[in-house]
Write an enzyme that holds these catalytic residues in place. Sequence first.
Site, PDB file in Angstrom:
ATOM      1  N   GLY A  46      -4.882  -6.823   3.714  1.00 17.78           N
ATOM      2  CA  GLY A  46      -4.831  -6.371   2.331  1.00 17.78           C
ATOM      3  C   GLY A  46      -3.509  -5.694   2.053  1.00 17.78           C
ATOM      4  O   GLY A  46      -2.866  -5.170   2.976  1.00 17.78           O
ATOM      5  N   GLN A  51       2.572  -0.286  -2.250  1.00 13.63           N
ATOM      6  CA  GLN A  51       3.107  -0.362  -0.886  1.00 13.63           C
ATOM      7  C   GLN A  51       4.418  -1.139  -0.814  1.00 13.63           C
ATOM      8  O   GLN A  51       5.138  -1.047   0.175  1.00 13.63           O
ATOM      9  CB  GLN A  51       2.085  -1.025   0.053  1.00 13.63           C
ATOM     10  N   CYS A  94      -3.545   0.804   8.218  1.00 11.80           N
ATOM     11  CA  CYS A  94      -2.822   0.563   6.961  1.00 11.80           C
ATOM     12  C   CYS A  94      -1.388   0.170   7.304  1.00 11.80           C
ATOM     13  O   CYS A  94      -0.774   0.788   8.180  1.00 11.80           O
ATOM     14  CB  CYS A  94      -2.825   1.834   6.119  1.00 11.80           C
ATOM     15  N   LEU A  95      -0.860  -0.841   6.619  1.00  8.78           N
ATOM     16  CA  LEU A  95       0.518  -1.276   6.879  1.00  8.78           C
ATOM     17  C   LEU A  95       1.517  -0.177   6.555  1.00  8.78           C
ATOM     18  O   LEU A  95       2.639  -0.200   7.054  1.00  8.78           O
ATOM     19  CB  LEU A  95       0.836  -2.543   6.078  1.00  8.78           C
ATOM     20  N   HIS A 136     -10.191   0.301   0.228  1.00 10.34           N
ATOM     21  CA  HIS A 136      -8.940   0.828   0.779  1.00 10.34           C
ATOM     22  C   HIS A 136      -7.759   0.465  -0.134  1.00 10.34           C
ATOM     23  O   HIS A 136      -6.928   1.316  -0.454  1.00 10.34           O
ATOM     24  CB  HIS A 136      -8.749   0.253   2.192  1.00 10.34           C
ATOM     25  N   GLU A 137      -7.723  -0.804  -0.590  1.00 14.57           N
ATOM     26  CA  GLU A 137      -6.603  -1.233  -1.446  1.00 14.57           C
ATOM     27  C   GLU A 137      -6.663  -0.560  -2.815  1.00 14.57           C
ATOM     28  O   GLU A 137      -5.637  -0.176  -3.369  1.00 14.57           O
ATOM     29  CB  GLU A 137      -6.595  -2.757  -1.598  1.00 14.57           C
ATOM     30  N   HIS A 140      -5.136   2.767  -2.858  1.00 13.81           N
ATOM     31  CA  HIS A 140      -3.668   2.770  -2.969  1.00 13.81           C
ATOM     32  C   HIS A 140      -3.225   2.877  -4.432  1.00 13.81           C
ATOM     33  O   HIS A 140      -2.186   3.457  -4.730  1.00 13.81           O
ATOM     34  CB  HIS A 140      -3.079   1.479  -2.383  1.00 13.81           C
TER      35      HIS A 140
END
Length: 179
Positions: A46, A51, A94-95, A136-137, A140
Amino acid sequence: MAILEILVAPDPRLKTRAMPVAVVDDRIRRLLDDMLETMYAAPGIGLAAPQVGEALRVVVVDIAQKNGVRAPLRMVNPEIIWASEDRVPYEEGCLSLPEHYADVTRPRQVRVRYLDETGATHELEAEGLLAVCVQHELDHLEGTLFVDHVSALRRGMILKKLQKLKKSQAAERADRQTG
Ligand code: NI
């Protein structure tokens, strides 16, 4: 398509509330495609627009890619319209917080309303990993990272380590430029 730079925390752009998309146009479609390419290359399941430095309510998700088959979800202006009372923990990564993981407890099931890349409205009922990933996304888009769901002590430790990592990477880059 292009691979975009993924911001690593701590970064103020990851703590900003993203703006709704007014019109799903070619610019947004290109952003969606670039975000998918960036997510697949990372690799991740995701990615949210903040991000990659875009303060827009745009998210991509694909939890199926492990089987070699891609099933990308392109979500514009997503919102959770229902969440189960039943909550479950899941170890998230998370990236933007590379190499760090923590248990986060969230609703087991959610229903999400969003626009696709053509501007059409969809509703998606998610559970399991997809429910985790979508929540989660969407976090963000509010400037919330998974570390905001854990203890202040744990959050502080993770962010400090990442800050150190970023400093050493910047120093390495400077060395390469002068050397
Ligand atoms: Ni993330």
